[in-house]
Motif scaffolding. Structure first.
Motif, PDB file in Angstrom:
ATOM      1  N   THR A   1       0.822  -1.204   0.000  1.00  0.00           N
ATOM      2  CA  THR A   1       0.000   0.000   0.000  1.00  0.00           C
ATOM      3  C   THR A   1       0.858   1.257   0.000  1.00  0.00           C
ATOM      4  N   THR A   2       1.964   1.228   0.717  1.00  0.00           N
ATOM      5  CA  THR A   2       2.822   2.413   0.774  1.00  0.00           C
ATOM      6  C   THR A   2       3.527   2.682  -0.542  1.00  0.00           C
ATOM      7  N   GLU A   3       3.648   1.679  -1.404  1.00  0.00           N
ATOM      8  CA  GLU A   3       4.295   1.852  -2.702  1.00  0.00           C
ATOM      9  C   GLU A   3       3.313   2.241  -3.804  1.00  0.00           C
ATOM     10  N   GLN A   4       2.040   2.108  -3.545  1.00  0.00           N
ATOM     11  CA  GLN A   4       1.040   2.400  -4.571  1.00  0.00           C
ATOM     12  C   GLN A   4       0.909   3.907  -4.778  1.00  0.00           C
ATOM     13  N   PRO A   5       0.728   4.316  -6.017  1.00  0.00           N
ATOM     14  CA  PRO A   5       0.580   5.759  -6.304  1.00  0.00           C
ATOM     15  C   PRO A   5      -0.832   6.250  -5.985  1.00  0.00           C
ATOM     16  N   ILE A   6      -1.160   6.274  -4.706  1.00  0.00           N
ATOM     17  CA  ILE A   6      -2.508   6.610  -4.257  1.00  0.00           C
ATOM     18  C   ILE A   6      -2.894   8.034  -4.635  1.00  0.00           C
ATOM     19  N   LEU A   7      -1.972   8.972  -4.466  1.00  0.00           N
ATOM     20  CA  LEU A   7      -2.291  10.364  -4.798  1.00  0.00           C
ATOM     21  C   LEU A   7      -2.592  10.526  -6.284  1.00  0.00           C
ATOM     22  N   LEU A   8      -1.798   9.871  -7.123  1.00  0.00           N
ATOM     23  CA  LEU A   8      -2.036   9.955  -8.570  1.00  0.00           C
ATOM     24  C   LEU A   8      -3.390   9.350  -8.933  1.00  0.00           C
ATOM     25  N   ALA A   9      -3.706   8.226  -8.312  1.00  0.00           N
ATOM     26  CA  ALA A   9      -4.989   7.578  -8.573  1.00  0.00           C
ATOM     27  C   ALA A   9      -6.140   8.463  -8.116  1.00  0.00           C
ATOM     28  N   ALA A  10      -6.006   9.089  -6.945  1.00  0.00           N
ATOM     29  CA  ALA A  10      -7.066   9.948  -6.423  1.00  0.00           C
ATOM     30  C   ALA A  10      -7.284  11.160  -7.333  1.00  0.00           C
ATOM     31  N   VAL A  11      -6.204  11.794  -7.774  1.00  0.00           N
ATOM     32  CA  VAL A  11      -6.331  12.956  -8.661  1.00  0.00           C
ATOM     33  C   VAL A  11      -6.902  12.525 -10.010  1.00  0.00           C
ATOM     34  N   SER A  12      -6.508  11.362 -10.506  1.00  0.00           N
ATOM     35  CA  SER A  12      -7.053  10.862 -11.775  1.00  0.00           C
ATOM     36  C   SER A  12      -8.553  10.638 -11.666  1.00  0.00           C
ATOM     37  N   LEU A  13      -8.982  10.020 -10.574  1.00  0.00           N
ATOM     38  CA  LEU A  13     -10.409   9.779 -10.366  1.00  0.00           C
ATOM     39  C   LEU A  13     -11.165  11.101 -10.249  1.00  0.00           C
ATOM     40  N   PHE A  14     -10.630  12.030  -9.473  1.00  0.00           N
ATOM     41  CA  PHE A  14     -11.256  13.340  -9.316  1.00  0.00           C
ATOM     42  C   PHE A  14     -11.382  14.047 -10.661  1.00  0.00           C
ATOM     43  N   SER A  15     -10.314  13.992 -11.465  1.00  0.00           N
ATOM     44  CA  SER A  15     -10.342  14.661 -12.773  1.00  0.00           C
ATOM     45  C   SER A  15     -11.345  14.004 -13.713  1.00  0.00           C
ATOM     46  N   ALA A  16     -11.478  12.687 -13.638  1.00  0.00           N
ATOM     47  CA  ALA A  16     -12.455  11.985 -14.476  1.00  0.00           C
ATOM     48  C   ALA A  16     -13.879  12.359 -14.067  1.00  0.00           C
ATOM     49  N   LEU A  17     -14.129  12.439 -12.767  1.00  0.00           N
ATOM     50  CA  LEU A  17     -15.452  12.847 -12.298  1.00  0.00           C
ATOM     51  C   LEU A  17     -15.749  14.291 -12.710  1.00  0.00           C
ATOM     52  N   HIS A  18     -14.743  15.142 -12.648  1.00  0.00           N
ATOM     53  CA  HIS A  18     -14.918  16.528 -13.058  1.00  0.00           C
ATOM     54  C   HIS A  18     -15.247  16.613 -14.544  1.00  0.00           C
ATOM     55  N   LEU A  19     -14.551  15.847 -15.355  1.00  0.00           N
ATOM     56  CA  LEU A  19     -14.822  15.833 -16.793  1.00  0.00           C
ATOM     57  C   LEU A  19     -16.242  15.336 -17.055  1.00  0.00           C
ATOM     58  N   GLY A  20     -16.671  14.335 -16.298  1.00  0.00           N
ATOM     59  CA  GLY A  20     -18.042  13.838 -16.420  1.00  0.00           C
ATOM     60  C   GLY A  20     -19.066  14.886 -16.024  1.00  0.00           C
ATOM     61  N   PHE A  21     -18.761  15.656 -14.980  1.00  0.00           N
ATOM     62  CA  PHE A  21     -19.663  16.737 -14.564  1.00  0.00           C
ATOM     63  C   PHE A  21     -19.760  17.801 -15.649  1.00  0.00           C
ATOM     64  N   GLN A  22     -18.642  18.098 -16.298  1.00  0.00           N
ATOM     65  CA  GLN A  22     -18.682  19.060 -17.387  1.00  0.00           C
ATOM     66  C   GLN A  22     -19.517  18.524 -18.557  1.00  0.00           C
TER      67      GLN A  22
END
Length: 146
Positions: A3-24
């Motif tokens: 878990t400590t090696e996983q790119p959690i922040l990148l995944a979270a920002v990617s998910l947030f950006s995808a949801l934002h694009l969907g909202f647009q």
């Protein structure tokens, strides 16, 4: 991968950006209803056309954003890349909202978005070059101690 090696922040920002694009995309749908523009038509009042173009431009830039976000985060600094990703989403919203209101209104968001993409691309290159040189040419230009 732990878990400590996983790119959690990148995944979270990617998910947030995808949801934002969907909202647009949803906002384009609301604009279609407001101006009675039935799909697949993309022509109508200037207000609708600007909203539609604002979203399409976001869709066109999205693959570039994801590539530089993940490359920067994996090869340079995950937290810095994630912060850049969040600023990019804010810039996309500024662009979308500004463009929906007027063609000139898109420019502040556009300039910020381009600056973020450039910064992420530069940090990605800075991260990749030493790794490439080390792996394929056995040239170590950065020493990392554990």
């Amino acid at each position: 991968m732990t878990t400590t090696e996983q790119p959690i922040l990148l995944a979270a920002v990617s998910l947030f950006s995808a949801l934002h694009l969907g909202f647009q995309a949803r906002r384009v749908g609301w604009s279609r209803m407001k101006y009675k523009i039935m799909p697949p038509a993309v022509n109508g009042p200037p207000e609708f056309e600007r909203t539609f173009r604002a979203h399409q431009n976001g869709v066109e830039f999205y693959p570039v954003f994801l590539v530089v976000l993940w490359t920067s985060g994996l090869f340079c600094n995950e937290a810095l890349a994630a912060l850049g990703g969040l600023v990019y989403v804010v810039a996309r919203e500024m662009y979308f909202t500004g463009y929906a209101n007027s063609a000139e209104g898109r420019l502040p968001g556009f300039y910020l978005m381009i600056c973020v993409l450039l910064a992420l691309a530069v940090t990605a290159a800075v991260g990749i070059i030493p790794s490439f040189l080390d792996k394929y040419l056995s040239i170590k230009i950065l020493s990392r101690s554990i």
